[in-house]
Enzyme design. Structure first.
Site, short mmCIF file in Angstrom:
data_model
loop_
_atom_site.label_atom_id
_atom_site.label_comp_id
_atom_site.label_asym_id
_atom_site.label_seq_id
_atom_site.Cartn_x
_atom_site.Cartn_y
_atom_site.Cartn_z
N ARG A 50 60.03 -87.52 -21.26
CA ARG A 50 59.15 -86.88 -20.27
C ARG A 50 57.87 -87.68 -20.02
NH1 ARG A 50 61.07 -82.01 -22.94
NH2 ARG A 50 62.50 -80.93 -21.53
N LYS A 72 53.80 -95.85 -7.65
CA LYS A 72 55.12 -95.53 -7.14
C LYS A 72 56.18 -96.21 -8.02
CE LYS A 72 54.74 -94.46 -2.22
NZ LYS A 72 55.17 -94.88 -0.85
N GLU A 114 53.89 -108.47 2.74
CA GLU A 114 53.03 -107.36 2.33
C GLU A 114 51.56 -107.70 2.55
OE1 GLU A 114 54.12 -104.47 1.62
OE2 GLU A 114 56.17 -104.71 0.92
N LYS A 156 44.83 -101.79 -0.89
CA LYS A 156 45.80 -100.87 -1.47
C LYS A 156 45.11 -99.81 -2.33
CE LYS A 156 50.03 -99.49 -2.64
NZ LYS A 156 51.08 -100.28 -3.33
N GLU A 166 50.85 -89.56 -1.34
CA GLU A 166 51.33 -89.78 0.02
C GLU A 166 51.50 -88.48 0.81
OE1 GLU A 166 55.03 -92.09 2.04
OE2 GLU A 166 54.11 -93.12 0.36
N ARG A 170 48.19 -92.34 2.73
CA ARG A 170 48.95 -93.38 2.04
C ARG A 170 50.19 -93.82 2.83
NH1 ARG A 170 50.41 -93.96 -4.42
NH2 ARG A 170 51.70 -95.82 -4.19
N ASN A 174 53.36 -97.79 4.66
CA ASN A 174 54.77 -97.96 5.00
C ASN A 174 54.97 -98.69 6.33
OD1 ASN A 174 55.94 -96.55 2.73
ND2 ASN A 174 55.19 -94.66 3.64
N HIS A 177 58.07 -100.63 6.98
CA HIS A 177 59.04 -100.32 5.93
C HIS A 177 60.15 -99.38 6.37
CE1 HIS A 177 56.12 -102.38 3.53
NE2 HIS A 177 56.77 -102.15 2.41
N HIS A 181 63.64 -100.71 5.39
CA HIS A 181 64.56 -100.02 4.49
C HIS A 181 65.92 -99.80 5.16
CE1 HIS A 181 61.00 -98.21 2.02
NE2 HIS A 181 61.16 -99.49 1.82
N HIS A 194 63.04 -108.16 0.02
CA HIS A 194 62.32 -107.02 0.59
C HIS A 194 61.30 -107.45 1.64
CE1 HIS A 194 60.41 -103.16 0.95
NE2 HIS A 194 59.26 -103.63 0.49
#
Length: 292
Positions: A50, A72, A114, A156, A166, A170, A174, A177, A181, A194
């Site tokens: 956990r 993330k 990026e 960032k 997000e 935030r 993206n 992205h 993606h 990427h």
């Protein structure tokens, strides 16, 4: 390392030796490497018992300027990228720009996507500085690397500190992205690094915005020119328009099957759009070689 390993099977293969080694809640997971290593290590640490501590030692451009900062973590499913994960902050992020000189040129190019993104979403002056460097960015000289990494991390951190999970702001990170993606899913995470997919995605997003009269036509021109200057791909070939559209609807940021888009208002400012005119979307995709 490698997007093809960023999955639940890899994570499970790591849980078992952790148990066998007797790792407990006071143990530490260290992510030494790039974005994939960091994402997997963070997810592993956040779910083992956990949650146990982890730290990022970022050695690629993508990791240093983007993925190591913000908490993330996660892995991909065949249906989509980063569909399983959690927000889990590292206890520390260690960055030494000198490691960037050890990277293959393709990795440097990929990471610069990026960097370019940060200029588009938040800082036109930074974007102009990158334009001034042009192809010289590929050499990653120590002084240049330090400037680029520092400014990107500042951008960032500023965004994430205002919206860790997000719920609003935030999401501007993206930019490019949503399209990227979709390209990665359609190509099975094997054709593009990427950042290469992000470069194409940023151009598609900017062209979509221009087609919808959200921004001036000079915006996609500048984004395309800078991506091209550092050797990033600016279009695709041999992909199905319909398959990309379908993948867009499965993006984790989609709502009720409708993709959300981060589109530029100008260089240095973007906004989030839940609705994009279909003709504009088709124009954006066509601009990168994905005509209907």
């Amino acid at each position: 390392a490698g997007e093809e390993h960023k999955n639940l099977a890899t994570v499970e293969s790591l849980y078992h030796p952790m148990v066998a080694a007797g790792l407990d809640r006071h143990s530490l997971v260290v992510a030494l490497g790039g974005g994939v290593v960091g994402d997997i290590a963070g997810f592993l640490a956040g779910t083992y018992m956990r949650g146990i501590p982890f730290m990022q030692i970022a050695t690629t451009i993508v990791a240093q300027v983007d993925s190591s900062v913000g908490g993330k973590t996660g892995v991909d499913l065949p249906e989509g990228k980063n569909l399983v994960g959690l927000f889990y902050q590292p206890i520390a992020v260690v960055i030494d720009p000198a490691t960037l000189a050890t990277l293959p040129e393709r990795e440097v190019r990929s990471g610069l996507a990026e960097v370019i993104k940060h200029g588009v979403i938040r800082d036109e002056e930074y974007f102009a500085m990158l334009e001034g460097f042009g192809g010289g960015l590929l050499t990653m000289q120590p002084e240049t690397a330090a400037k680029v990494v520092e400014r990107s991390v500042e951008i960032k951190c500023d965004v994430v500190s205002h919206d860790e999970r997000e719920s609003g702001l935030r999401a501007i990170l993206n930019f490019g992205h949503t399209f990227a993606h979709a390209l990665e899913v359609v190509t099975g995470y094997t054709r593009y690094l990427h950042g290469e997919a992000v470069a194409i995605g940023m151009i598609a997003a900017a062209e979509t915005a221009a087609a919808a009269s959200i921004c001036d036509k000079t915006v996609p021109q500048r984004v395309r020119a800078l991506c091209s200057a550092v050797g990033l791909p600016t279009d695709v070939s041999g992909l199905s328009h319909a398959a990309v559209i379908a993948a867009l609807s499965r993006d984790k940021k989609a709502i009720s099957g409708k993709a959300r888009f981060v589109l530029p208002l100008r260089v240095g400012e973007v906004s989030i759009f839940d609705e994009v005119p279909l003709l504009a979307l088709h124009a954006g995709l066509a601009s990168v070689g994905l005509a209907v």
